[in-house]
Design a protein around this motif. Sequence first.
Motif, PDB file in Angstrom:
ATOM      1  N   THR A  26      44.399  34.106  53.938  1.00  0.00           N
ATOM      2  CA  THR A  26      43.047  34.572  54.236  1.00  0.00           C
ATOM      3  C   THR A  26      42.180  33.373  54.592  1.00  0.00           C
ATOM      4  O   THR A  26      42.214  32.352  53.905  1.00  0.00           O
ATOM      5  CB  THR A  26      42.437  35.305  53.029  1.00  0.00           C
ATOM      6  OG1 THR A  26      43.323  36.371  52.628  1.00  0.00           O
ATOM      7  CG2 THR A  26      41.076  35.899  53.373  1.00  0.00           C
ATOM      8  N   GLY A  28      38.420  31.534  55.596  1.00  0.00           N
ATOM      9  CA  GLY A  28      36.984  31.597  55.356  1.00  0.00           C
ATOM     10  C   GLY A  28      36.299  30.393  55.976  1.00  0.00           C
ATOM     11  O   GLY A  28      36.889  29.313  56.063  1.00  0.00           O
ATOM     12  N   THR A  47      33.385  34.096  51.803  1.00  0.00           N
ATOM     13  CA  THR A  47      33.818  34.883  52.960  1.00  0.00           C
ATOM     14  C   THR A  47      35.280  35.302  52.818  1.00  0.00           C
ATOM     15  O   THR A  47      35.661  36.415  53.205  1.00  0.00           O
ATOM     16  CB  THR A  47      33.630  34.082  54.254  1.00  0.00           C
ATOM     17  OG1 THR A  47      34.437  32.895  54.211  1.00  0.00           O
ATOM     18  CG2 THR A  47      32.178  33.693  54.444  1.00  0.00           C
ATOM     19  N   GLN A  50      35.441  38.107  50.136  1.00  0.00           N
ATOM     20  CA  GLN A  50      34.994  39.396  50.652  1.00  0.00           C
ATOM     21  C   GLN A  50      36.121  40.108  51.388  1.00  0.00           C
ATOM     22  O   GLN A  50      36.304  41.328  51.249  1.00  0.00           O
ATOM     23  CB  GLN A  50      33.797  39.185  51.576  1.00  0.00           C
ATOM     24  CG  GLN A  50      33.132  40.468  52.040  1.00  0.00           C
ATOM     25  CD  GLN A  50      31.894  40.190  52.871  1.00  0.00           C
ATOM     26  OE1 GLN A  50      31.689  39.083  53.361  1.00  0.00           O
ATOM     27  NE2 GLN A  50      31.055  41.204  53.040  1.00  0.00           N
ATOM     28  N   GLN A  51      36.895  39.347  52.161  1.00  0.00           N
ATOM     29  CA  GLN A  51      38.022  39.951  52.881  1.00  0.00           C
ATOM     30  C   GLN A  51      39.095  40.449  51.918  1.00  0.00           C
ATOM     31  O   GLN A  51      39.812  41.413  52.211  1.00  0.00           O
ATOM     32  CB  GLN A  51      38.622  38.933  53.840  1.00  0.00           C
ATOM     33  CG  GLN A  51      37.679  38.471  54.940  1.00  0.00           C
ATOM     34  CD  GLN A  51      38.277  37.337  55.747  1.00  0.00           C
ATOM     35  OE1 GLN A  51      39.318  37.492  56.388  1.00  0.00           O
ATOM     36  NE2 GLN A  51      37.629  36.182  55.713  1.00  0.00           N
ATOM     37  N   GLY A 397      32.832  35.161  62.430  1.00  0.00           N
ATOM     38  CA  GLY A 397      33.299  36.496  62.087  1.00  0.00           C
ATOM     39  C   GLY A 397      32.242  37.573  62.225  1.00  0.00           C
ATOM     40  O   GLY A 397      32.357  38.642  61.621  1.00  0.00           O
ATOM     41  N   ARG A 399      29.220  37.289  61.172  1.00  0.00           N
ATOM     42  CA  ARG A 399      28.282  37.258  60.045  1.00  0.00           C
ATOM     43  C   ARG A 399      26.992  36.525  60.376  1.00  0.00           C
ATOM     44  O   ARG A 399      26.009  36.666  59.663  1.00  0.00           O
ATOM     45  CB  ARG A 399      28.932  36.578  58.831  1.00  0.00           C
ATOM     46  CG  ARG A 399      30.193  37.242  58.338  1.00  0.00           C
ATOM     47  CD  ARG A 399      30.664  36.601  57.033  1.00  0.00           C
ATOM     48  NE  ARG A 399      30.679  35.157  57.112  1.00  0.00           N
ATOM     49  CZ  ARG A 399      31.670  34.443  57.644  1.00  0.00           C
ATOM     50  NH1 ARG A 399      32.721  35.067  58.164  1.00  0.00           N
ATOM     51  NH2 ARG A 399      31.625  33.136  57.671  1.00  0.00           N
TER      52      ARG A 399
END
Length: 615
Positions: A26, A28, A47, A50-51, A397, A399
């Motif tokens: 993952t 971030g 980040t 959150q994923q 992403g 955001r």
Amino acid sequence: MEYVVGIDIGGTCTDCVVVGGDGEVTLGKAFSTPPDFSGGIQDALGTAAQQLGTDVGTILASTRLFLHSTTVAENAVVDGTLASAGIVTTRGFEDTLFAMRGGYGRWSGLTEDEKRNPVDTDKLPAIVPRNLIVGIRERIDSNGAVKAAAQEADIEQAVQTLVDANVEAIGVSTLWSFVNSQTEKQVAEVVRRLAPKAFLTLSHEIAPVVGEYERTSTAALNARLGPVVHGYLDNLRASLAEHGFTGQLLVAQAYGGLLPVDEAAERPVGMIESGPVSGLVGSQALGEQLGLRNIIAADMGGTTFKVGTVREGLIEYQRESMVLRYHYALPKMDVVSLGLAGGSIISVDPRTGTPRIGPKSAGSYPGPVCYAHGGEEPTITDIDAILGYLSPAYFLGGRAELDIPKARQLFEEKVATPLGLELLPAAAAMYKLANSLFYDLLHKTTVQRGLDPRRFALFSFGGTAGMHVGAYGEHLGVSQIVIPYSASVHGAFGLVTSDIAHEDQITQPLRAPFDVEAIVGIYAQLEERIVAQLAAEGFDRSQMRLNRAVDMRYRRQVHILTSPFVGDEVTAESLEATVDMFERLYEEKYGPQSAYREAGIELVSFRVRGIGVVG
């Protein structure tokens, strides 16, 4: 679930990779938050969390390894925010840092244009001022024999001079200390007694190499970095603990490995440019998976553009390590930097009407105009946004928003109009100019070093790499271009593919014909020390890999070349093969037929790199 977390702090963004126990990766990314970088770390981790449908605290509480690289060391040198430090040295050698190594020290780090105009350039101030360098009466010769033993009272007087000057750190560099460290150990005992809170660096521990200037410069630089980096790592450790982290914190080193945080804090000079090296290590690891052994790794972030190469699966090392033209004698993977990247400010010289890009960077705050962080100076990232290469829908992403209208307005006002061009043609011209500068660095690090780019794959990574690689990559003529899935956080990806690594060396010059048994004993001593160190860190012998190398030169030459040791055992045959390897490397570096064995071969330093494989 257990996690391995990699965090790479850059000048503009903080990158994060989280690897779960099931192998899921993952990513971030968040803006860096200088001077307190912990905010950027938490944001980048947030980040990724959150994923994963969780929070930062849950991830850190379940993190087994937290792997970290940062620009804090080189930033301290460049920004001048170093700690005050003094040096204790052999009397009569107090001016070593000022004498440097003749012309070599005078012009190292200058551009070709600056070398052509020596009148317009100056030596940098010595890393430690002259009034904080004190000498003691002692002398050890090149064979390690004590000709004049240091006296306790003399040492106490020297150390007290530095204590009275309120230094935060003390470096010790005496003549031939790497052969016989007796004097430096005596000084260390006095420092610990008279200045127990001072950060202490001994040259025979940090840089046991031939070269009085390089050894002293390394000790001085490490001393001045020590309190700064020590404080940073202490704060990082405390911040992670507050969020539930109880795992192992490992810090990246510029030779491509990781060290436990306590050891890294004592050797901060090894952290210089560890971030760019992590991206190169990540490219090597990815290349192994893709079956690519010849790689040009180009890292374009927000502050610098960095290039390194992988040749036949191996990464080369720099012989001359320096930061801001200050030399230090530690191995570092060969990464060349250009002060030009996404955040580089574009301006027009009012006297000549010519455009300039960089070297000043907008960083993350105030950042490029389109970031809407208050930036007022157009940057390369702004022209990427104006030309449509940077999409608001995908920035960080999705955001973060981009203020492209303001970027257009200020670019037109400050660049396009002064150049007498319309908005889009001006932006396209700056895009082309930037790519030509990127290409120039790539050309210097490949073609001008005798490498054929057509035999290499170009790995492009960094937050802004994908928007430019198509232009300069095609011009360079590489066989293929690879933009990894982890491109925007590739330095952090390199961390999670790294292992713990220790490097140790013994400097003991030997001339041909060589005493094989003596060399066997030297390597045995080095390997015993490294195996013990790795074992203390929890590795069993099956998890360790030991690689030998040797620094060599032709007799009466100053500059040294490092060659890997050929063969598993030290024998007359393997030594001969290693000398042959040295001569091949020598001709690759200095040109065909430059090798000249008739001059005589000298083995200078023996090296062992010990790797503890991180599972």
